[in-house]
Scaffold this active site. Sequence first.
Site, short mmCIF file in Angstrom:
data_model
loop_
_atom_site.label_atom_id
_atom_site.label_comp_id
_atom_site.label_asym_id
_atom_site.label_seq_id
_atom_site.Cartn_x
_atom_site.Cartn_y
_atom_site.Cartn_z
N LYS A 22 0.83 -1.21 0.00
CA LYS A 22 0.00 0.00 0.00
C LYS A 22 0.86 1.26 0.00
CE LYS A 22 -2.48 2.71 3.44
NZ LYS A 22 -1.36 3.33 4.17
N ASN A 23 1.84 1.32 0.91
CA ASN A 23 2.56 2.59 1.05
C ASN A 23 3.53 2.85 -0.11
OD1 ASN A 23 1.10 3.27 3.26
ND2 ASN A 23 2.64 2.65 4.77
N CYS A 116 -5.35 8.42 8.41
CA CYS A 116 -5.59 7.97 9.79
C CYS A 116 -5.26 9.08 10.78
CB CYS A 116 -4.72 6.77 10.09
SG CYS A 116 -5.20 5.29 9.19
N PRO A 122 2.26 16.67 10.85
CA PRO A 122 2.59 17.85 10.04
C PRO A 122 3.27 17.46 8.73
CG PRO A 122 4.13 17.64 11.88
CD PRO A 122 3.10 16.57 12.06
N ILE A 123 3.27 18.41 7.76
CA ILE A 123 4.02 18.17 6.51
C ILE A 123 5.06 19.28 6.29
CG2 ILE A 123 2.24 16.76 5.35
CD1 ILE A 123 1.51 19.32 3.72
N ASP A 124 5.54 19.83 7.42
CA ASP A 124 6.50 20.93 7.31
C ASP A 124 7.77 20.53 6.58
OD1 ASP A 124 6.62 19.36 9.82
OD2 ASP A 124 8.47 20.48 10.15
N GLN A 125 8.20 19.28 6.71
CA GLN A 125 9.44 18.86 6.04
C GLN A 125 9.25 18.74 4.53
OE1 GLN A 125 12.43 18.73 7.80
NE2 GLN A 125 11.01 19.61 9.30
N ASP A 304 3.63 0.79 12.15
CA ASP A 304 2.39 0.23 11.56
C ASP A 304 2.09 -1.18 12.06
OD1 ASP A 304 2.18 2.57 10.16
OD2 ASP A 304 3.11 1.79 8.35
N ARG A 396 -8.97 0.46 3.36
CA ARG A 396 -7.95 1.32 2.76
C ARG A 396 -6.63 0.59 2.59
NH1 ARG A 396 -6.42 5.56 6.07
NH2 ARG A 396 -4.82 5.59 4.50
N1 EPU Z 1 6.75 14.41 10.53
C1 EPU Z 1 6.95 15.76 10.77
N2 EPU Z 1 6.97 16.62 9.70
C2 EPU Z 1 6.82 16.18 8.43
C3 EPU Z 1 6.61 14.82 8.19
C4 EPU Z 1 6.58 13.96 9.26
O1 EPU Z 1 7.10 16.17 11.90
O2 EPU Z 1 6.85 17.02 7.51
C5 EPU Z 1 6.73 13.46 11.65
C6 EPU Z 1 5.37 12.77 11.79
O3 EPU Z 1 4.48 13.53 12.55
C7 EPU Z 1 5.77 11.47 12.45
C8 EPU Z 1 7.14 11.16 11.84
O4 EPU Z 1 7.63 12.40 11.37
O5 EPU Z 1 5.92 11.63 13.83
C9 EPU Z 1 7.13 10.15 10.72
O6 EPU Z 1 6.23 10.55 9.72
P1 EPU Z 1 6.40 10.14 8.19
O7 EPU Z 1 6.43 11.36 7.36
O8 EPU Z 1 7.51 9.13 8.04
O9 EPU Z 1 5.02 9.44 7.97
P2 EPU Z 1 4.19 9.45 6.67
O10 EPU Z 1 5.11 9.46 5.49
O11 EPU Z 1 3.13 10.46 6.72
C10 EPU Z 1 4.27 6.88 6.29
C11 EPU Z 1 3.22 5.83 6.14
C12 EPU Z 1 2.57 5.55 7.48
C13 EPU Z 1 3.66 5.12 8.46
C14 EPU Z 1 4.76 6.20 8.54
C15 EPU Z 1 5.92 5.80 9.41
C16 EPU Z 1 2.44 6.27 3.92
C17 EPU Z 1 1.36 6.76 3.05
N3 EPU Z 1 2.21 6.30 5.22
O12 EPU Z 1 3.55 8.02 6.75
O13 EPU Z 1 1.69 4.47 7.26
O14 EPU Z 1 3.09 4.95 9.73
O15 EPU Z 1 5.26 6.46 7.21
O16 EPU Z 1 6.52 4.64 8.92
O17 EPU Z 1 3.48 5.83 3.44
C18 EPU Z 1 -0.14 3.09 7.69
O18 EPU Z 1 0.22 2.43 6.70
O19 EPU Z 1 -1.03 2.72 8.49
C19 EPU Z 1 0.51 4.37 7.93
C20 EPU Z 1 0.03 5.27 8.76
#
Ligand code: EPU
Length: 428
Positions: A22-23, A116, A122-125, A304, A396
């Site tokens: 999925k991811n 979820c 956040p998406i600041d990065q 996860d 999902r």
């Molecule tokens: N974070 C920030 N700023 C950012 C991005 C992330 O502070 O700009 C923080 C997040 O709040 C979190 C950590 O960094 O504490 C990790 O977040 P990451 O960006 O790695 O998560 P993501 O890319 O949004 C993906 C998976 C998630 C999985 C996480 C961690 C996808 C679509 N989602 O999320 O999958 O939990 O990586 O491995 O790839 C799931 O499959 O159930 C799921 C939630």
Amino acid sequence: MEKLKIAGGYPLKGTVRVSGAKNSAVALIPATILADSPVTIEGLPDISDVEILKGLLEEIGGQVKLSDNEMTVNPSGMISMPLPNGKVKKLRASYYLMGAMLGRFKKAVIGLPGGCHLGPRPIDQHIKGFEALGASVTNEQGAIYLRAEELRGARIYLDVVSVGATINIMLAAVRAKGRTVIENAAKEPEIIDVATLLTNMGARIKGAGTDVIRIDGVDSLHGCRHTIIPDRIEAGTYIILGAAMGDGVLVDNVIPQHLESLIAKLSEMGVYVEAGDDQIFVRSASRLKAVDIKTLVYPGFPTDLQQPFTSLLTRAEGSSMVTDTIYGARFKHIDELRRMNANIKVEGRSAIVSGPIQLQGAKVKASDLRAGAALVIAGLMAEGITEVTGLEHIDRGYSNLVEKLNGLGATVWREAMTEEEVEQLKNT
Ligand code: EPU
């Protein structure tokens, strides 16, 4: 609306085949936007996130065919249509449309993503990366507006190791001018999968899977055929189920190296786990030892799988501590497990599970995708009937769940909810 009914407490046996990740899928599909000719992705999972992304590509003018888990996207007629609302809100990964559309069109308008609820996400990065590449990024009434005259390679250090930011910056950078270096990049297998697709499309990427990724921008990308990697989280979910109830469960179509942290923990608990080339065999034991887990970025224990693993720990003898360092509030399944007789306390970022406990069937609600997986496992471990609602979350991410579980000898079925039940659910 439907609910899932589970007649639990019976041992499971047989083979289950894992679907595509999925991811990865949710990033590979937006990545096709960057090509000038058709891209085919094989082995996609049958999940609603894939259907939603198909619809989004069609909204921006893509021609998309999806059958037998294979998607072909002809991106040539796409335009940078604003997507401030609608389907983008249904999944978190719609944020990949930002990187892909910015990379191809130098502009995009994308509504802030859904997905979820695991506490603040956040998406600041991602934004820091887009800005470093030369884009202006503004948030107007819940939609992100991105625009650049031209994208130029840059050196970007991620303050937080983020899967989404790493992939999104790669998507935006592959057609930028010059070299981009992403430092402190995430190393998850899904990042390598996306880099492999982009490389087959003609991108120049080195270091995916390490914490420094170098991208040399190219003017254009072309179509190709790509096979997605197996879903390590779906595989892990069935392995955990096998550890809880398996009288010999073979999980097929896996990359065992992706699951080393899980296999190590299961062995520590006394579960029999044997990894082959692309299969993992698992058998439960009559007594399981308590263990502590701490979720970490890859290759650490995946967040996860934390929720599904917690269900298994209810069977272990002693006290186990589950700490989530990625999402400190990913504990919405705990109250539901308690309804099923589990003895679990939440303290800060940790849950303390005391066992062994025989779970009992109950009516429970999945509040997010992996909470749903945890409750399905708990339902199969429990005596009696469990009813799980909130199936839209589970759909999902888990391809053909009912068929796969019943293939292992489980008794699981979907049933329409009555109007009264739907009303009750809305009020909880
Ligand atoms: N974070 C920030 N700023 C950012 C991005 C992330 O502070 O700009 C923080 C997040 O709040 C979190 C950590 O960094 O504490 C990790 O977040 P990451 O960006 O790695 O998560 P993501 O890319 O949004 C993906 C998976 C998630 C999985 C996480 C961690 C996808 C679509 N989602 O999320 O999958 O939990 O990586 O491995 O790839 C799931 O499959 O159930 C799921 C939630």
